[in-house]
Enzyme design. Structure first.
Site, PDB file in Angstrom:
ATOM      1  CB  THR A 298      -0.812   0.366   1.167  1.00 19.49           C
ATOM      2  OG1 THR A 298      -1.703  -1.042   1.236  1.00 19.49           O
ATOM      3  CG2 THR A 298      -1.596   1.144   1.282  1.00 19.49           C
TER       4      THR A 298
ATOM      5  NE  ARG B 196     -10.670  -6.975   2.118  1.00 12.40           N
ATOM      6  CZ  ARG B 196      -9.531  -6.051   2.512  1.00 12.40           C
ATOM      7  NH1 ARG B 196      -9.073  -5.616   1.253  1.00 12.40           N
ATOM      8  NH2 ARG B 196      -9.183  -5.921   3.356  1.00 12.40           N
ATOM      9  CB  VAL B 197     -14.552  -2.929  -0.763  1.00  7.65           C
ATOM     10  CG1 VAL B 197     -14.030  -1.953  -1.154  1.00  7.65           C
ATOM     11  CG2 VAL B 197     -15.009  -3.244  -2.584  1.00  7.65           C
ATOM     12  N   GLY B 198     -11.798  -2.813   0.492  1.00  9.85           N
ATOM     13  CA  GLY B 198     -11.135  -2.638   1.808  1.00  9.85           C
ATOM     14  C   GLY B 198     -11.720  -2.048   2.051  1.00  9.85           C
ATOM     15  CG  ASP B 199      -8.278   0.242   4.521  1.00  9.29           C
ATOM     16  OD1 ASP B 199      -7.457  -1.438   3.792  1.00  9.29           O
ATOM     17  OD2 ASP B 199      -7.408   0.650   5.636  1.00  9.29           O
TER      18      ASP B 199
ATOM     19  CB  THR C 142      -0.963   0.178   5.862  1.00  4.62           C
ATOM     20  OG1 THR C 142      -0.649  -0.702   4.763  1.00  4.62           O
ATOM     21  CG2 THR C 142      -0.096   1.159   6.141  1.00  4.62           C
ATOM     22  N   GLY C 143      -2.738  -1.392   6.391  1.00  5.06           N
ATOM     23  CA  GLY C 143      -2.524  -2.134   7.342  1.00  5.06           C
ATOM     24  C   GLY C 143      -4.110  -3.255   7.043  1.00  5.06           C
ATOM     25  CG  ASP C 144      -6.687  -7.175   8.509  1.00  4.28           C
ATOM     26  OD1 ASP C 144      -7.723  -7.181   7.897  1.00  4.28           O
ATOM     27  OD2 ASP C 144      -6.471  -8.353   9.079  1.00  4.28           O
ATOM     28  N   GLY C 145      -7.514  -4.368   6.625  1.00  2.00           N
ATOM     29  CA  GLY C 145      -8.046  -3.139   6.317  1.00  2.00           C
ATOM     30  C   GLY C 145     -10.083  -3.699   7.202  1.00  2.00           C
TER      31      GLY C 145
HETATM   32  N1  ASP Z   1      -5.367  -1.837   3.526  1.00  2.00           N
HETATM   33  C1  ASP Z   1      -5.412  -2.764   2.605  1.00  2.00           C
HETATM   34  C2  ASP Z   1      -6.289  -3.820   2.246  1.00  2.00           C
HETATM   35  O1  ASP Z   1      -6.626  -4.290   3.786  1.00  2.00           O
HETATM   36  C3  ASP Z   1      -4.034  -3.676   2.260  1.00  2.00           C
HETATM   37  C4  ASP Z   1      -3.155  -2.607   2.818  1.00  2.00           C
HETATM   38  O2  ASP Z   1      -3.627  -1.419   3.218  1.00  2.00           O
HETATM   39  O3  ASP Z   1      -1.468  -3.298   2.661  1.00  2.00           O
HETATM   40  O4  ASP Z   1      -6.525  -3.713   1.215  1.00  2.00           O
END
Ligand code: ASP
Length: 296
Positions: A131, A159-162, A203-206
């Site tokens: 990201t 799937r749609v992330g954050d 960024t991270g686990d959205g």
């Molecule tokens: N936030 C992103 C998602 O969950 C992944 C990431 O930031 O690396 O899709």
């Protein structure tokens, strides 16, 4: 997303503060697409568009489109498999044919072949990676934030992330400071603007960021709890961690303060202040330091 419409576009309604796109497969730079849609309220009146419709509108606006194979490299694919403890070969993803016209400005989306039937995907991991985000402040106090990602690996189709969700993976906003007559005048005497503002990119686990509206929550903590940028970002990152959500944010307030908290082992991060000197860090406990380039 911007905290207020840019001075370069005085006709932009103040309620229009950003655009996002998702399920993009042909746009070379999705952040360019989001920007182009934001600046075209007639063509894209909504704050979020997805898939082929977003890309077709982008193509009309001159945003560069490429074949999906453009995004694939064998070296990266092998590296990814190695990281997962999987054999490097065979390379399951179809070897792409990079079209000759990757330098051309636009490609007709409809004419791009859809080779999905040929793709074969192994179950991979769910680690977030790759990201990019940026937050910037201009001399008018306007803050802009952007986040772009390929998303979590092996996510479910659809799937749609954050990252494209306003308020979760990115946010920019300004508001009028609270306080009575005396406080406002005291602030004025101290040279403080009557506005506060913040920009955030995460960024991270959205999935966790979405459930906690992580990015806009930082603004709400600053506005309603009177927290500083440091406190608000750290509290949001700590709350994510309590639930198991790993990641970090980069954030900037209207006074130019910067916060880059993370709750995992590392996040590539950096700051450039008006002196133009880039400061960067990677690991959790690392301080920002000046970039040194060794040119031989
Ligand atoms: N936030 C992103 C998602 O969950 C992944 C990431 O930031 O690396 O899709």
């Amino acid at each position: 997303m911007v905290s207020k419409p840019p001075a370069s576009h005085p006709a932009m309604p103040s309620s229009r503060r950003g655009s996002s796109v998702t399920l993009i497969t042909h746009t070379r730079n999705p952040s360019h697409l989001a920007r182009a849609l934001y600046l075209a309220p007639q063509l894209a009146p909504h704050p979020m568009l997805s898939g082929a419709a977003a890309e077709a509108t982008g193509a009309l606006l001159g945003v560069r489109q490429v074949d999906p194979s453009y995004f694939w490299t064998e070296a990266r694919w092998k590296e990814h498999r190695r990281g997962l403890g999987l054999p490097e070969d065979p390379v399951e993803y179809p070897r792409p044919e990079i079209p000759d016209d990757t330098n051309s400005e636009t490609t007709d989306v409809a004419s791009l072949s859809d080779d999905k039937d040929k793709e074969t995907w192994e179950p991979l991991d769910l680690m977030p990676t790759g990201t990019v985000g940026a937050v910037a402040l201009d001399i008018r106090g306007c803050i802009a934030a952007v986040t772009s990602t390929g998303g979590r690996t092996n996510k479910l189709v659809g799937r749609v992330g954050d990252t494209p969700v306003m308020g979760s993976g990115f946010w920019a906003e300004e508001w009028e400071r609270d306080g009575g007559f005396l406080k406002r005048n005291w602030d004025r005497l101290r040279g403080k603007s009557k506005y506060e503002g913040v920009g955030v990119s995460g960024t991270g686990d959205g999935d966790y960021y979405i459930r906690r509206a992580a990015a806009s929550n930082i603004a709400r903590r600053m506005q309603y709890l009177g927290e500083s940028l440091d406190e608000a970002t750290q509290n949001v990152i700590d709350d994510l961690f309590k639930e198991g959500g790993l990641g970090g944010v980069i954030a900037l307030d209207r006074e130019g303060n910067v916060a880059l908290p993370l709750n995992c082992s590392g996040m590539y991060r950096g700051v450039i202040r008006p002196d133009g000197v880039p400061l960067t860090a990677i690991f959790f406990d690392e301080q920002l330091t000046e970039l040194t380039t060794n040119c031989t």
